[in-house]
Design a protein around this motif. Structure first.
Motif: not given
Length: 81
Positions: A28-47
Motif C-alpha cells: 500500500v505504501h508503494c502504490t499510486n492513486a490509480n493502484g499502479s506501483m510508484q516509479t523509481f523516483e517516486e519511491k526514492k523520494e518517499s523512502m
C-alpha cells in the motif's frame, strides 16, 4: 508471507497490499492513486523522506540509505545495472 518488491515491507494482512489485492507484489505504501506501483523516483523520494523523519538523518544521508536499500529490491534491480 509476501514481501513488497519495491520497499521490502512484509505484507501479512490484506490491507498491506496495494488496493487490498493480495495478487499484487507491492504494498500500500508503494502504490499510486490509480493502484499502479510508484516509479523509481517516486519511491526514492518517499523512502528518503521516511528515513529523514524516522532516523533523523540529513537529506543526503537519507537518500544514500534509501538507494542502498532499493538496490537490494527486485523492483529496482534494472536501475542499478
Amino acid at each position: 508471507m509476501k514481501v513488497c518488491i519495491a520497499c521490502g515491507m512484509p505484507m501479512n494482512a490484506k490491507n498491506d497490499y496495494s488496493m487490498g489485492d493480495e495478487n499484487k507484489n507491492y504494498c500500500v505504501h508503494c502504490t499510486n492513486a490509480n493502484g499502479s506501483m510508484q516509479t523509481f523516483e517516486e519511491k526514492k523520494e518517499s523512502m528518503t523522506n521516511f528515513i529523514v523523519k524516522t532516523q533523523n538523518l540529513s537529506r543526503e544521508a537519507a537518500e544514500n540509505v534509501a538507494l542502498s536499500m532499493m538496490k537490494k529490491l527486485p523492483a529496482w534491480e534494472k536501475q542499478f545495472t
